[in-house]
Enzyme design. Structure first.
Site, PDB file in Angstrom:
ATOM      1  N   ARG A  19       0.810  -1.227   0.000  1.00  0.00           N
ATOM      2  CA  ARG A  19       0.000   0.000   0.000  1.00  0.00           C
ATOM      3  C   ARG A  19       0.841   1.273   0.000  1.00  0.00           C
ATOM      4  NH1 ARG A  19      -3.194  -3.573   2.724  1.00  0.00           N
ATOM      5  NH2 ARG A  19      -2.452  -2.830   4.725  1.00  0.00           N
TER       6      ARG A  19
ATOM      7  N   GLU B 147       4.286 -10.527  14.388  1.00  0.00           N
ATOM      8  CA  GLU B 147       3.668 -11.049  15.607  1.00  0.00           C
ATOM      9  C   GLU B 147       3.959 -12.559  15.699  1.00  0.00           C
ATOM     10  OE1 GLU B 147      -0.416 -10.006  15.733  1.00  0.00           O
ATOM     11  OE2 GLU B 147      -0.711 -10.873  17.731  1.00  0.00           O
TER      12      GLU B 147
HETATM   13  P1  AMP Z   1       3.637  -2.582  11.262  1.00  0.00           P
HETATM   14  O1  AMP Z   1       4.911  -3.180  10.761  1.00  0.00           O
HETATM   15  O2  AMP Z   1       3.063  -3.318  12.438  1.00  0.00           O
HETATM   16  O3  AMP Z   1       3.753  -1.094  11.500  1.00  0.00           O
HETATM   17  O4  AMP Z   1       2.563  -2.819  10.143  1.00  0.00           O
HETATM   18  C1  AMP Z   1       2.516  -1.988   9.095  1.00  0.00           C
HETATM   19  C2  AMP Z   1       1.979  -2.639   7.849  1.00  0.00           C
HETATM   20  O5  AMP Z   1       0.820  -3.423   8.075  1.00  0.00           O
HETATM   21  C3  AMP Z   1       1.604  -1.557   6.907  1.00  0.00           C
HETATM   22  O6  AMP Z   1       2.131  -1.881   5.647  1.00  0.00           O
HETATM   23  C4  AMP Z   1       0.093  -1.528   6.924  1.00  0.00           C
HETATM   24  O7  AMP Z   1      -0.373  -1.399   5.622  1.00  0.00           O
HETATM   25  C5  AMP Z   1      -0.348  -2.830   7.540  1.00  0.00           C
HETATM   26  N1  AMP Z   1      -1.307  -2.675   8.660  1.00  0.00           N
HETATM   27  C6  AMP Z   1      -1.076  -2.956   9.956  1.00  0.00           C
HETATM   28  N2  AMP Z   1      -2.152  -2.782  10.715  1.00  0.00           N
HETATM   29  C7  AMP Z   1      -3.132  -2.343   9.888  1.00  0.00           C
HETATM   30  C8  AMP Z   1      -4.505  -1.957  10.063  1.00  0.00           C
HETATM   31  N3  AMP Z   1      -5.113  -1.993  11.260  1.00  0.00           N
HETATM   32  N4  AMP Z   1      -5.189  -1.544   8.985  1.00  0.00           N
HETATM   33  C9  AMP Z   1      -4.587  -1.508   7.770  1.00  0.00           C
HETATM   34  N5  AMP Z   1      -3.321  -1.866   7.539  1.00  0.00           N
HETATM   35  C10 AMP Z   1      -2.585  -2.281   8.582  1.00  0.00           C
END
Ligand code: AMP
Length: 171
Positions: free
Chosen positions: A59, A96
């Protein structure tokens, strides 16, 4: 910013139970929404002489090229393993459950390029941190991170240390 928040749809329990997914597709489909999203993401970086906007698959690819045009910069994709055709550097990072990997072309950025990393959402910050590592390993200067959405309760910002982190919408 309510006008932008109204174009983001909450999908409970996607892609798995307990996750409230931020669906940006209504915003992507709205020309005024897209313009406002890109302008607010670009704002703090306009005078920072950004050469390259690095977008994170997938995205980050939906905002990165428009943000790059807005800032007069080029666009660089960071992709899941095995997608980039030329020589790559890769980084592993913790999810996770388990680990994941991201790759960048070795010649995509270099010293003294000034780089902005972009993604739609910062959640735990792991993906963004790993991308920052890829950029710095190639010798470029990481100026900061731009997100449309920050899920502040997951404290992803803390994982990015002293780096400049900008999010247009904070939840
Ligand atoms: P993180 O590494 O945990 O910051 O996760 C980020 C990635 O996961 C990004 O590329 C987001 O597009 C996706 N992501 C994580 N949580 C969500 C959420 N609640 N809604 C949409 N996309 C999410």
């Amino acid at each position: 910013m309510d006008v932008l928040k109204n174009m983001i749809r909450d999908i409970p329990d996607f892609p798995k139970p307990g996750i409230l997914f931020k669906d940006i597709t209504p915003l992507l489909a709205n020309p005024q929404g897209m313009r406002l999203a890109i302008q607010t993401m670009a704002e703090p970086f306009r005078k920072m002489a950004i050469n390259h906007v690095v977008g994170i698959e997938s995205r980050g690819f939906m905002f990165g090229p428009a943000l790059a045009l807005e800032l007069g910069a080029g666009f660089v994709p960071v992709r899941k393993p095995g997608k980039l055709p030329f020589r790559t550097n890769s980084v592993s990072y913790e999810l996770e459950y388990g680990v994941d990997q991201l790759e960048i072309h070795q010649d995509a950025v270099r010293h003294p390029d000034r780089v902005l990393i972009v993604d739609d959402v910062i959640a735990t910050g792991g993906t963004a941190k790993a991308t920052g590592q890829l950029v710095r390993e190639l010798g470029a200067e990481l100026v900061g991170f731009a997100f449309l959405i920050e899920l502040s309760f997951l404290k992803g910002r803390e994982k990015l240390g002293n780096d400049l982190v900008h999010a247009s919408l904070i939840y």
